[in-house]
Design a protein around this motif. Structure first.
Motif, PDB file in Angstrom:
ATOM      1  N   HIS A   1      10.848  11.785  -4.723  1.00  0.00           N
ATOM      2  CA  HIS A   1       9.785  10.774  -4.730  1.00  0.00           C
ATOM      3  C   HIS A   1      10.232   9.532  -5.489  1.00  0.00           C
ATOM      4  CE1 HIS A   1       6.620  14.141  -4.008  1.00  0.00           C
ATOM      5  NE2 HIS A   1       6.979  13.584  -2.875  1.00  0.00           N
ATOM      6  N   HIS A   2      10.867   9.741  -6.629  1.00  0.00           N
ATOM      7  CA  HIS A   2      11.353   8.590  -7.406  1.00  0.00           C
ATOM      8  C   HIS A   2      12.391   7.792  -6.614  1.00  0.00           C
ATOM      9  CE1 HIS A   2       9.287   9.181 -11.197  1.00  0.00           C
ATOM     10  NE2 HIS A   2       9.605  10.451 -11.189  1.00  0.00           N
ATOM     11  N   GLU A   3      13.284   8.496  -5.939  1.00  0.00           N
ATOM     12  CA  GLU A   3      14.310   7.802  -5.153  1.00  0.00           C
ATOM     13  C   GLU A   3      13.692   7.010  -4.011  1.00  0.00           C
ATOM     14  OE1 GLU A   3      16.831  11.005  -4.011  1.00  0.00           O
ATOM     15  OE2 GLU A   3      17.846  11.128  -5.967  1.00  0.00           O
ATOM     16  N   LEU A   4      12.631   7.555  -3.400  1.00  0.00           N
ATOM     17  CA  LEU A   4      11.972   6.848  -2.307  1.00  0.00           C
ATOM     18  C   LEU A   4      11.264   5.603  -2.824  1.00  0.00           C
ATOM     19  CD1 LEU A   4      11.396   6.902   0.725  1.00  0.00           C
ATOM     20  CD2 LEU A   4       9.351   8.289   0.248  1.00  0.00           C
ATOM     21  N   VAL A   5      10.678   5.668  -4.008  1.00  0.00           N
ATOM     22  CA  VAL A   5      10.059   4.482  -4.619  1.00  0.00           C
ATOM     23  C   VAL A   5      11.094   3.374  -4.767  1.00  0.00           C
ATOM     24  CG1 VAL A   5       9.036   3.557  -6.731  1.00  0.00           C
ATOM     25  CG2 VAL A   5       8.223   5.722  -5.821  1.00  0.00           C
ATOM     26  N   THR A   6      12.240   3.715  -5.344  1.00  0.00           N
ATOM     27  CA  THR A   6      13.287   2.716  -5.552  1.00  0.00           C
ATOM     28  C   THR A   6      13.758   2.130  -4.228  1.00  0.00           C
ATOM     29  OG1 THR A   6      14.026   3.879  -7.550  1.00  0.00           O
ATOM     30  CG2 THR A   6      15.568   2.333  -6.548  1.00  0.00           C
ATOM     31  N   GLU A   7      13.919   2.987  -3.229  1.00  0.00           N
ATOM     32  CA  GLU A   7      14.403   2.532  -1.927  1.00  0.00           C
ATOM     33  C   GLU A   7      13.434   1.557  -1.264  1.00  0.00           C
ATOM     34  OE1 GLU A   7      15.452   4.344   2.512  1.00  0.00           O
ATOM     35  OE2 GLU A   7      15.248   5.694   0.797  1.00  0.00           O
ATOM     36  N   ILE A   8      12.169   1.910  -1.169  1.00  0.00           N
ATOM     37  CA  ILE A   8      11.239   1.046  -0.444  1.00  0.00           C
ATOM     38  C   ILE A   8      10.880  -0.192  -1.255  1.00  0.00           C
ATOM     39  CG2 ILE A   8      10.339   2.961   0.905  1.00  0.00           C
ATOM     40  CD1 ILE A   8       7.850   2.952  -0.780  1.00  0.00           C
ATOM     41  N   ALA A   9      10.943  -0.099  -2.579  1.00  0.00           N
ATOM     42  CA  ALA A   9      10.741  -1.303  -3.382  1.00  0.00           C
ATOM     43  C   ALA A   9      11.821  -2.326  -3.065  1.00  0.00           C
ATOM     44  CB  ALA A   9      10.745  -0.955  -4.867  1.00  0.00           C
ATOM     45  N   GLY A  10      13.040  -1.841  -2.785  1.00  0.00           N
ATOM     46  CA  GLY A  10      14.123  -2.741  -2.395  1.00  0.00           C
ATOM     47  C   GLY A  10      13.850  -3.423  -1.074  1.00  0.00           C
ATOM     48  N   TYR A  11      13.259  -2.709  -0.113  1.00  0.00           N
ATOM     49  CA  TYR A  11      12.930  -3.327   1.168  1.00  0.00           C
ATOM     50  C   TYR A  11      11.890  -4.429   1.000  1.00  0.00           C
ATOM     51  CZ  TYR A  11      15.042   0.938   3.062  1.00  0.00           C
ATOM     52  OH  TYR A  11      15.895   1.975   3.349  1.00  0.00           O
ATOM     53  N   LEU A  12      11.004  -4.241   0.023  1.00  0.00           N
ATOM     54  CA  LEU A  12       9.918  -5.200  -0.190  1.00  0.00           C
ATOM     55  C   LEU A  12      10.279  -6.263  -1.219  1.00  0.00           C
ATOM     56  CD1 LEU A  12       7.001  -2.611  -0.317  1.00  0.00           C
ATOM     57  CD2 LEU A  12       7.590  -4.102   1.597  1.00  0.00           C
ATOM     58  N   ASP A  13      11.516  -6.171  -1.769  1.00  0.00           N
ATOM     59  CA  ASP A  13      11.951  -7.097  -2.815  1.00  0.00           C
ATOM     60  C   ASP A  13      11.014  -7.071  -4.005  1.00  0.00           C
ATOM     61  OD1 ASP A  13      12.933  -9.407  -0.268  1.00  0.00           O
ATOM     62  OD2 ASP A  13      14.197  -8.009  -1.396  1.00  0.00           O
TER      63      ASP A  13
ATOM     64  N   HIS B   1       0.832  -1.204   0.000  1.00  0.00           N
ATOM     65  CA  HIS B   1       0.000   0.000   0.000  1.00  0.00           C
ATOM     66  C   HIS B   1       0.869   1.258   0.000  1.00  0.00           C
ATOM     67  CE1 HIS B   1      -3.139   2.860   1.067  1.00  0.00           C
ATOM     68  NE2 HIS B   1      -2.389   3.248   2.089  1.00  0.00           N
ATOM     69  N   LEU B   2       1.878   1.292   0.868  1.00  0.00           N
ATOM     70  CA  LEU B   2       2.748   2.462   0.912  1.00  0.00           C
ATOM     71  C   LEU B   2       3.504   2.653  -0.400  1.00  0.00           C
ATOM     72  CD1 LEU B   2       4.299   2.350   4.509  1.00  0.00           C
ATOM     73  CD2 LEU B   2       2.482   3.831   3.657  1.00  0.00           C
ATOM     74  N   LEU B   3       3.986   1.558  -0.970  1.00  0.00           N
ATOM     75  CA  LEU B   3       4.701   1.647  -2.239  1.00  0.00           C
ATOM     76  C   LEU B   3       3.789   2.218  -3.321  1.00  0.00           C
ATOM     77  CD1 LEU B   3       7.160   1.128  -4.015  1.00  0.00           C
ATOM     78  CD2 LEU B   3       6.371  -1.237  -4.294  1.00  0.00           C
ATOM     79  N   GLN B   4       2.544   1.777  -3.337  1.00  0.00           N
ATOM     80  CA  GLN B   4       1.592   2.287  -4.331  1.00  0.00           C
ATOM     81  C   GLN B   4       1.360   3.784  -4.142  1.00  0.00           C
ATOM     82  OE1 GLN B   4      -2.299   0.521  -4.069  1.00  0.00           O
ATOM     83  NE2 GLN B   4      -2.996   1.376  -6.000  1.00  0.00           N
ATOM     84  N   GLN B   5       1.252   4.228  -2.882  1.00  0.00           N
ATOM     85  CA  GLN B   5       1.025   5.640  -2.611  1.00  0.00           C
ATOM     86  C   GLN B   5       2.227   6.497  -3.040  1.00  0.00           C
ATOM     87  OE1 GLN B   5      -1.909   7.038  -1.371  1.00  0.00           O
ATOM     88  NE2 GLN B   5      -2.592   4.969  -1.851  1.00  0.00           N
ATOM     89  N   VAL B   6       3.424   6.030  -2.718  1.00  0.00           N
ATOM     90  CA  VAL B   6       4.621   6.797  -3.078  1.00  0.00           C
ATOM     91  C   VAL B   6       4.807   6.804  -4.594  1.00  0.00           C
ATOM     92  CG1 VAL B   6       7.116   7.010  -2.785  1.00  0.00           C
ATOM     93  CG2 VAL B   6       5.701   6.280  -0.872  1.00  0.00           C
ATOM     94  N   ARG B   7       4.560   5.670  -5.220  1.00  0.00           N
ATOM     95  CA  ARG B   7       4.702   5.601  -6.680  1.00  0.00           C
ATOM     96  C   ARG B   7       3.696   6.525  -7.357  1.00  0.00           C
ATOM     97  NH1 ARG B   7       4.634  -0.115  -8.070  1.00  0.00           N
ATOM     98  NH2 ARG B   7       6.902  -0.039  -7.933  1.00  0.00           N
ATOM     99  N   HIS B   8       2.470   6.544  -6.835  1.00  0.00           N
ATOM    100  CA  HIS B   8       1.453   7.421  -7.421  1.00  0.00           C
ATOM    101  C   HIS B   8       1.886   8.883  -7.322  1.00  0.00           C
ATOM    102  CE1 HIS B   8      -2.492   9.016  -8.476  1.00  0.00           C
ATOM    103  NE2 HIS B   8      -2.425   9.780  -7.406  1.00  0.00           N
ATOM    104  N   ARG B   9       2.430   9.273  -6.169  1.00  0.00           N
ATOM    105  CA  ARG B   9       2.865  10.660  -6.015  1.00  0.00           C
ATOM    106  C   ARG B   9       4.057  10.964  -6.918  1.00  0.00           C
ATOM    107  NH1 ARG B   9       3.070  13.322  -0.127  1.00  0.00           N
ATOM    108  NH2 ARG B   9       0.927  12.559  -0.301  1.00  0.00           N
ATOM    109  N   ALA B  10       4.964  10.003  -7.073  1.00  0.00           N
ATOM    110  CA  ALA B  10       6.102  10.208  -7.965  1.00  0.00           C
ATOM    111  C   ALA B  10       5.643  10.411  -9.402  1.00  0.00           C
ATOM    112  CB  ALA B  10       7.059   9.019  -7.875  1.00  0.00           C
ATOM    113  N   GLU B  11       4.640   9.642  -9.813  1.00  0.00           N
ATOM    114  CA  GLU B  11       4.115   9.786 -11.174  1.00  0.00           C
ATOM    115  C   GLU B  11       3.441  11.137 -11.358  1.00  0.00           C
ATOM    116  OE1 GLU B  11       1.573   6.421 -11.469  1.00  0.00           O
ATOM    117  OE2 GLU B  11       3.180   5.042 -12.064  1.00  0.00           O
TER     118      GLU B  11
END
Length: 207
Positions: free
Chosen positions: A184-196, A167-177
Motif C-alpha cells: 500500500h505504501h509503495e502504491l501511494v508513492t507510485e501514484i503520487a508521482g503520476y499526479l506530481d 480521490h484515489l490517492l486519498q483512498q490508497v493513502r488512508h488504507r496504507a495508514e
C-alpha cells in the motif's frame, strides 16, 4: 544456515499498533475500558493477556485481521482468521455468486478487486474499457489504480483526472495508514508521482 526472523513480543506489537493509531495509553484505556496500569503491564510483558483481551484491544486499535493473527501467535495462541486463496474450494460458491453479479452489470464494466486494488475478476465489458492501455499495465496482476492514473493507461481518457486522481490517492493513502502494508505504501508513492504530488503525508514505515 537459514535463521527464522524474530517475532516481536505481543506487548511490543500492541504498542506499535497503538502508536500507529496515535493513541496514548490513556486514550486507549478510555476507548477500551482497560486500565492504563494493565495496558502498561501488557506492553512491557509483565502481564500475559488472554485471547479475548487481545481481540478486544485489536478491535479498539482497528488492527487488520492478518495482523490480529500475528498478535495471537506472538502471545502463543492459535490464529482465529483463515486466509484462504481465491481458488480455495471452500469459497467456490461465493466466487461463483460474485461472478454472476459481474455478468449482471453487462453491458457496463464491472470488476472484482482484492485489498490491493488488483483485479480478481471482471465481466466482458472491461476488455473494451482497457483497450489501448500499454501491454505492461495489463500483465497480471492488473492494478486498477495504476491503470487509471498511469499516463500510458486510462489517464488521457479521464476528463476530471485531477479530482479523480486526488480521490484515489486519498483512498490508497488512508488504507496504507490503516494497514501499514508495504505494498500500500509503495502504491501511494507510485501514484503520487503520476499526479506530481509530494507524498509527505505518508507515515513512516519504520515502526
Amino acid at each position: 544456515m537459514s535463521v527464522a526472523s524474530e517475532v516481536p513480543p505481543v506487548g511490543a506489537l500492541l504498542r506499535t499498533w497503538r502508536e500507529r493509531r496515535r493513541f496514548s495509553q490513556q486514550e486507549l484505556s478510555n476507548r477500551s475500558r482497560v486500565s492504563t496500569r494493565h495496558l502498561s503491564r501488557v506492553e512491557t510483558g509483565k502481564a500475559h493477556p488472554t485471547p479475548e483481551m487481545l481481540m478486544h484491544l485489536s478491535d479498539n486499535l482497528d488492527v487488520p485481521l492478518r495482523d490480529r493473527n500475528r498478535i495471537l501467535l506472538a502471545a502463543g495462541y492459535a490464529p482465529r482468521y483463515q486466509d484462504r486463496q481465491l481458488d480455495d474450494a471452500s469459497i467456490a460458491a461465493v466466487m461463483d455468486g460474485l461472478r454472476r453479479l459481474l455478468d449482471a452489470h453487462l453491458p457496463y464494466p464491472a470488476l472484482l478487486l482484492d485489498d490491493h486494488w488488483d483485479i480478481v475478476d471482471t465481466n466482458a465489458a472491461v476488455d473494451q474499457l482497457l483497450t489501448g492501455c500499454a501491454p505492461e499495465l495489463l500483465e497480471p496482476p492488473i492494478n486498477v489504480v495504476r491503470v487509471c492514473l498511469h499516463p500510458d493507461g486510462l489517464a488521457d481518457r479521464i476528463s476530471n483526472l485531477t479530482e479523480w486522481g486526488s480521490h484515489l490517492l486519498q483512498q490508497v493513502r488512508h488504507r496504507a495508514e490503516r494497514t501499514h502494508d508495504q505494498r500500500h505504501h509503495e502504491l501511494v508513492t507510485e501514484i503520487a508521482g503520476y499526479l506530481d504530488k509530494p507524498d509527505a503525508a505518508t507515515p513512516s514505515q519504520g515502526q
